[in-house]
Scaffold this active site. Structure first.
Site, short mmCIF file in Angstrom:
data_model
loop_
_atom_site.label_atom_id
_atom_site.label_comp_id
_atom_site.label_asym_id
_atom_site.label_seq_id
_atom_site.Cartn_x
_atom_site.Cartn_y
_atom_site.Cartn_z
N ILE A 32 0.87 -1.26 0.31
CA ILE A 32 -0.01 -0.09 -0.43
C ILE A 32 0.72 1.62 0.54
O ILE A 32 0.48 2.51 -0.11
CB ILE A 32 -0.81 0.16 1.18
CG1 ILE A 32 -2.03 0.91 0.55
CG2 ILE A 32 -0.20 0.29 2.60
CD1 ILE A 32 -3.18 0.64 1.87
N GLY A 94 12.50 -3.17 11.13
CA GLY A 94 11.59 -2.22 10.80
C GLY A 94 10.36 -3.46 11.16
O GLY A 94 8.95 -3.01 9.62
N GLN A 95 9.62 -4.27 10.92
CA GLN A 95 8.79 -5.28 10.77
C GLN A 95 7.93 -4.49 11.63
O GLN A 95 7.81 -4.33 12.62
CB GLN A 95 8.99 -7.00 12.01
CG GLN A 95 8.33 -7.39 10.55
CD GLN A 95 7.73 -9.18 11.37
OE1 GLN A 95 8.62 -9.80 12.27
NE2 GLN A 95 6.42 -9.67 11.66
N SER A 96 7.05 -4.27 10.78
CA SER A 96 5.18 -2.91 11.64
C SER A 96 4.08 -4.49 10.81
O SER A 96 3.12 -4.30 12.42
CB SER A 96 5.07 -2.49 10.32
OG SER A 96 4.80 -3.40 9.58
N HIS A 101 5.56 -12.30 5.86
CA HIS A 101 6.07 -11.60 4.11
C HIS A 101 7.02 -11.47 3.89
O HIS A 101 8.06 -11.10 4.47
CB HIS A 101 4.99 -10.05 4.70
CG HIS A 101 5.39 -9.10 5.35
ND1 HIS A 101 4.71 -9.27 6.44
CD2 HIS A 101 6.01 -8.63 5.23
CE1 HIS A 101 5.83 -7.96 7.19
NE2 HIS A 101 6.22 -7.59 6.07
P1 AMP Z 1 6.65 -5.04 7.55
O1 AMP Z 1 7.18 -3.66 7.73
O2 AMP Z 1 8.25 -5.34 6.77
O3 AMP Z 1 6.36 -5.83 8.51
O4 AMP Z 1 6.43 -4.50 6.44
C1 AMP Z 1 4.63 -4.01 6.31
C2 AMP Z 1 4.47 -3.40 5.36
O5 AMP Z 1 3.01 -3.97 4.26
C3 AMP Z 1 4.65 -2.41 4.73
O6 AMP Z 1 5.68 -1.81 3.40
C4 AMP Z 1 3.31 -1.37 4.66
O7 AMP Z 1 3.36 -0.37 3.27
C5 AMP Z 1 2.38 -2.61 4.20
N1 AMP Z 1 1.20 -2.45 3.98
C6 AMP Z 1 0.48 -2.02 5.41
N2 AMP Z 1 -1.07 -2.03 5.26
C7 AMP Z 1 -1.32 -2.20 3.98
C8 AMP Z 1 -2.30 -3.06 3.35
N3 AMP Z 1 -3.50 -3.05 3.79
N4 AMP Z 1 -2.20 -3.28 2.05
C9 AMP Z 1 -1.26 -3.54 1.11
N5 AMP Z 1 -0.16 -3.58 2.18
C10 AMP Z 1 0.19 -2.92 3.50
#
Ligand code: AMP
Length: 115
Positions: A32, A94-96, A101
């Site tokens: 996103i 930076g895993q959020s 994934h």
């Molecule tokens: P990480 O920071 O490695 O955990 O990656 C999580 C990713 O999920 C980030 O790049 C976000 O931009 C992405 N993300 C968060 N919400 C969504 C969503 N609703 N649809 C697609 N990607 C998302």
């Protein structure tokens, strides 16, 4: 029962997502907030919280996540110039989203080491 992860909600159609790949064990959606011209997330349907909680029973699945990443990179024309497959694990990386994934990033030159 733990709360559903954001990605499980997308996989189940409760939150919209732009799917570029789907089989019974793996999906791939467009990020996103893309950090490169192509930024795709390759996600196991199984809500493994991160690479550190994957176990030996997930060995084939982990390999297939990478193979799907390489297949998508090929199909999207990223192979010639190169691309990155990245797993962020934990806070410092930076895993959020606590649902494993693999990021597929391509379409621009990238520096090393990553920031
Ligand atoms: P990480 O920071 O490695 O955990 O990656 C999580 C990713 O999920 C980030 O790049 C976000 O931009 C992405 N993300 C968060 N919400 C969504 C969503 N609703 N649809 C697609 N990607 C998302």
């Amino acid at each position: 029962m733990p709360d559903k992860t954001l990605f499980s909600k997308i996989i189940d159609g409760e939150i919209p997502g732009t799917f570029v790949y789907r089989d019974d064990r793996i999906v791939a959606i467009r990020d996103i907030a893309p950090q490169a011209p192509t930024h795709i997330l390759i996600i196991p349907v199984k809500p493994i919280s991160g690479i550190e909680t994957a176990g030996p029973e997930d060995q084939a699945l982990l390999g297939d996540l990478l193979l799907v990443g390489a297949k998508l990179a090929r199909e999207l024309g990223l192979e010639a110039r190169g691309y990155r497959l990245v797993i962020n694990a934990g806070e410092d990386a930076g895993q959020s989203v606590p649902h494993l994934h693999v990021h597929l990033l391509g379409g621009r030159a990238m520096s090393w080491p990553p920031g």
